[in-house]
Design a protein around this motif. Sequence first.
Motif, PDB file in Angstrom:
ATOM      1  N   LEU A  88       0.818  -1.205   0.000  1.00 42.25           N
ATOM      2  CA  LEU A  88       0.000   0.000   0.000  1.00 42.25           C
ATOM      3  C   LEU A  88       0.855   1.258   0.000  1.00 42.25           C
ATOM      4  O   LEU A  88       0.535   2.241  -0.670  1.00 42.25           O
ATOM      5  N   ILE A  89       1.948   1.231   0.728  1.00 41.76           N
ATOM      6  CA  ILE A  89       2.832   2.389   0.782  1.00 41.76           C
ATOM      7  C   ILE A  89       3.534   2.598  -0.553  1.00 41.76           C
ATOM      8  O   ILE A  89       3.626   3.724  -1.051  1.00 41.76           O
ATOM      9  N   GLN A 136       0.618   2.999  -3.626  1.00 37.22           N
ATOM     10  CA  GLN A 136      -0.291   4.115  -3.409  1.00 37.22           C
ATOM     11  C   GLN A 136      -1.536   3.996  -4.292  1.00 37.22           C
ATOM     12  O   GLN A 136      -1.759   4.791  -5.205  1.00 37.22           O
ATOM     13  N   PRO A 137      -2.368   2.989  -4.038  1.00 36.91           N
ATOM     14  CA  PRO A 137      -3.542   2.763  -4.893  1.00 36.91           C
ATOM     15  C   PRO A 137      -4.571   3.889  -4.772  1.00 36.91           C
ATOM     16  O   PRO A 137      -4.659   4.558  -3.742  1.00 36.91           O
ATOM     17  N   ASN A 138      -5.327   4.041  -5.818  1.00 36.38           N
ATOM     18  CA  ASN A 138      -6.407   5.027  -5.838  1.00 36.38           C
ATOM     19  C   ASN A 138      -7.676   4.324  -5.347  1.00 36.38           C
ATOM     20  O   ASN A 138      -8.162   3.389  -5.973  1.00 36.38           O
ATOM     21  N   TRP A 139      -8.242   4.769  -4.235  1.00 35.65           N
ATOM     22  CA  TRP A 139      -9.379   4.085  -3.625  1.00 35.65           C
ATOM     23  C   TRP A 139     -10.719   4.658  -4.063  1.00 35.65           C
ATOM     24  O   TRP A 139     -11.742   4.337  -3.490  1.00 35.65           O
TER      25      TRP A 139
END
Length: 93
Positions: free
Chosen positions: A85-86, A89-92
Motif C-alpha cells: 500500500l505504501i 499508493q492505490p487510488n481508492w
Amino acid sequence: MFLKLLFALNWIAAAVLLYFFGEGQIDGSISADNMALWLGMIFGVTAIIVGGHVLVAKGKRVAAGLLLSILALPVALYGLFILALIILQPNWH
C-alpha cells in the motif's frame, strides 16, 4: 537465521497485542464481557513463543519453525500488504 526472523515476527505480534490490550484497559473498552477473549489471545501468543523457545532448546528446530509460523505467517503477510500500500499508493476512488 530463519528462526530468529520467526521469533522477531512473533514478538512484534505480541507487542501489538499487548499495546491494544493496554489501551483497551485505559479507555475502558475491555470489560468483563470480553476479558476472556483477550486473555485467550494473550495466552495463545505466549504459548506459541514459549513453545518455540522450548522446542529450540530441545533441538527440535523444524517443529519450532512450524509452531512459530502459525503466528508469524499472518504477521508477515499483513506487513507485506501494508508495504504494498505504501509503495503502490492505490487510488481508492
